[in-house]
Design an enzyme around this catalytic site. Sequence first.
Site, PDB file in Angstrom:
ATOM      1  N   GLU A   1       0.937  -1.195   0.002  1.00  0.00           N
ATOM      2  CA  GLU A   1       0.103   0.025  -0.182  1.00  0.00           C
ATOM      3  C   GLU A   1       0.958   1.341   0.168  1.00  0.00           C
ATOM      4  O   GLU A   1       1.501   1.577   1.181  1.00  0.00           O
ATOM      5  CB  GLU A   1      -0.827   0.010   1.313  1.00  0.00           C
ATOM      6  CG  GLU A   1      -1.925  -1.135   1.280  1.00  0.00           C
ATOM      7  CD  GLU A   1      -2.781  -1.157   0.176  1.00  0.00           C
ATOM      8  OE1 GLU A   1      -3.079  -0.166  -0.444  1.00  0.00           O
ATOM      9  OE2 GLU A   1      -3.680  -2.368   0.136  1.00  0.00           O
TER      10      GLU A   1
ATOM     11  N   CYS B   1      -1.809   9.240   2.467  1.00  0.00           N
ATOM     12  CA  CYS B   1      -1.363   8.446   1.341  1.00  0.00           C
ATOM     13  C   CYS B   1      -2.419   8.668   0.088  1.00  0.00           C
ATOM     14  O   CYS B   1      -2.066   8.864  -1.076  1.00  0.00           O
ATOM     15  CB  CYS B   1      -1.201   6.954   1.539  1.00  0.00           C
ATOM     16  SG  CYS B   1      -2.662   6.224   2.124  1.00  0.00           S
TER      17      CYS B   1
END
Length: 473
Positions: free
Chosen positions: A216, A250
């Site tokens: 991720e 993110c």
Amino acid sequence: MLQTRQNALGVRFEAQCRAFEKEPFPTLDARRDRLKRLLLLTEKHAAEICAAIDSDFSARSAQETRLAELFVVRAGIRHALSHLGAWMRERGVATSLPFLPGRNRLLPQPLGVVGIVSPWNYPFQLAIAPATAALAAGNRVLIKPSELTPKFSDLLASLVEKYFAADEVNVMVGDAEVGKAFVSLPFDHLLFTGSTAVGRQVALAAAANLTPVTLELGGKSPAIFDPSCDLDAAVASVAYGKLLNAGQTCIAPDYLMVPQGQGAAIAAKFATAMAKLYPSLGDNPDYTAIVSERHHRRLADMVAEARDSGADITEVNPANETLGVSDRKMAPVLVRNAAENLRLMREEIFGPVLPIVEYGTVDEAIGHVNRGERPLALYWFGSDRANHQKVMRETVAGGVTVNDCMMHLVQERQPFGGVGDSGMGAYHGEWGFRTFSKEKPIFIQSKLSAGALLRPPYGKTFERIFRLLNLIT
């Protein structure tokens, strides 16, 4: 000290391996018990978790921690508890005609020991959300939290020790060298959340053991304003999404694309919207600080480079405070007319800096996005159905939210993950359960099978049966 920690890491990993050998397929009750303990940890220690993260950041909004970390984790655990029985169930799969009356079955099976490397920006959520999925799938879990949030990492280790046996879930604190040793262990699956650069190193280390990885990562996630969008609503949404956790997210909008000629007017709207969210910055408990001096300096250098190159810089500092001297807070910055070769146009920003790029046609906007690496998130604002469909079909991103920011992250019935440089694999909800399971195919032969007629010695019977097989397939 490093050797001692590495030895301890090996001992903990081996203990979890041995425990899994003794219990290779935990019952539904056992898994639910572990999830309930994880939920109890989350609910009983919310104040401590908020305080530790606030201390590590030097200023982190408790409300943001409660919403973006504790709420998300709690919802994920409760979703897993509600659906775990169905996820675990062995299920039938259609059987092709030549193999009837045999039967196909699919059994979700635990993998073993799962390693989780979690980052500093959402240290609780990004450690515990994947742990939820791994425990639901019946695995043992070893977590390596970030060294940039040491108080929280120590707290997490102590809380996990309180609620779990060491061979169920364990937390290994340590620096980057401990992290390197961690990702080199022969896990049955490894999940890493962090930067693309470190993700490459993690993938290489895991490859030595043929350990499957879920990465991720991040990247430059665009927000696109279509001419048809509700501009005020879109500005309010992106302003909030960009400044949540001071941009250290993110999936934060990394840069904004707006119709040609509207950049200055939209920048003015953003300055107003940001000031409304945060009328002051320095002593405002709602506004989060940058996590470290190094990251603060990196962001300041990006802005300085843009200013020196002639880009239009707007600092949103409503109370005209002096920031970044005795604290690590940074005023939001809007950047227009930035050259493509600048760092803030090439690198993931990960802070409260928003470049605004103008585009002429929807094809130009799509081309700009596609010239870069594939982002973790994409945001599109508008009501034009043709443009919406074109952008959805002709860009590739890990996930998309339309007419809002970041909401795709919290959908437990949807997978969350990156693509290309923004990651590989996915988790959340059933997708996380499947990531940390081996879906084992099982074929059950019938006593009425004619398969023996295809065995040697070959002859006329084989040819007749073989012709029949060709006909029916």
